[in-house]
Design a protein around this motif. Sequence first.
Motif, short mmCIF file in Angstrom:
data_model
loop_
_atom_site.label_atom_id
_atom_site.label_comp_id
_atom_site.label_asym_id
_atom_site.label_seq_id
_atom_site.Cartn_x
_atom_site.Cartn_y
_atom_site.Cartn_z
N LEU A 1 22.35 7.43 9.31
CA LEU A 1 23.58 7.57 10.39
C LEU A 1 23.99 8.99 9.69
N GLY A 2 23.85 9.35 8.71
CA GLY A 2 24.38 10.62 8.33
C GLY A 2 25.65 10.68 7.48
N ASN A 3 25.77 9.44 6.77
CA ASN A 3 26.92 9.60 5.94
C ASN A 3 27.02 10.52 4.68
N GLU A 4 28.04 10.85 4.13
CA GLU A 4 28.10 11.64 2.95
C GLU A 4 27.24 11.11 2.02
N ARG A 5 26.58 12.19 1.28
CA ARG A 5 25.57 11.86 0.14
C ARG A 5 26.31 11.06 -1.00
N ARG A 6 27.39 11.27 -1.11
CA ARG A 6 28.30 10.56 -2.16
C ARG A 6 28.38 9.02 -2.00
N ASP A 7 28.64 8.73 -0.60
CA ASP A 7 28.87 7.47 -0.24
C ASP A 7 27.58 6.68 -0.22
N VAL A 8 26.27 7.39 0.06
CA VAL A 8 25.18 6.57 0.26
C VAL A 8 24.63 6.42 -1.31
N GLY A 9 24.90 7.59 -2.19
CA GLY A 9 24.52 7.51 -3.55
C GLY A 9 25.22 6.16 -4.06
N LEU A 10 26.46 5.93 -3.83
CA LEU A 10 27.33 4.88 -4.45
C LEU A 10 26.60 3.53 -3.83
N LEU A 11 26.14 3.47 -2.67
CA LEU A 11 25.52 2.22 -1.98
C LEU A 11 24.27 2.07 -2.79
N THR A 12 23.26 3.02 -3.10
CA THR A 12 22.10 3.05 -3.54
C THR A 12 22.45 2.57 -4.90
N ALA B 1 20.61 -7.33 2.00
CA ALA B 1 21.70 -6.60 2.71
C ALA B 1 22.03 -5.40 2.36
N LEU B 2 22.16 -5.09 0.81
CA LEU B 2 22.70 -3.62 0.30
C LEU B 2 21.79 -2.80 0.43
N GLY B 3 20.57 -3.21 0.26
CA GLY B 3 19.54 -2.13 0.50
C GLY B 3 19.52 -1.68 2.23
N GLY B 4 19.54 -2.60 3.08
CA GLY B 4 19.50 -2.31 4.40
C GLY B 4 20.88 -1.28 4.59
N THR B 5 21.96 -1.70 4.12
CA THR B 5 23.19 -0.84 4.32
C THR B 5 23.09 0.54 3.73
N ALA B 6 22.44 0.52 2.88
CA ALA B 6 22.34 2.04 2.07
C ALA B 6 21.39 2.62 3.11
N LEU B 7 20.19 2.05 3.36
CA LEU B 7 19.54 2.97 4.50
C LEU B 7 20.08 3.28 5.77
N LEU B 8 20.61 2.16 6.37
CA LEU B 8 21.38 2.49 7.65
C LEU B 8 22.48 3.65 7.36
N ALA B 9 23.13 3.56 6.31
CA ALA B 9 24.20 4.84 6.03
C ALA B 9 23.42 6.05 5.89
#
Length: 54
Positions: free
Chosen positions: A27-38, A16-24
């Motif tokens: 979808l073009g979310n901010e790099r900082r947010d995607v980095g945090l999820l990753t 679920a966390l990996g899928g959420t990071a990939l989806l974010a």
Amino acid sequence: MELGLIESVMLTMLVALGGTALLAWCLGNERRDVGLLTALATLWGVATAAAFTW
């Protein structure tokens, strides 16, 4: 090898966390947010690997 309850829950959360990071990222979310999820998914993956080897 039989999956226990802890391993099953941790593996499901990792997917679920990996899928959420990939989806974010898609979808073009901010790099900082995607980095945090990753980073969170990576740490969870390490904990999941440790649970499997325990």
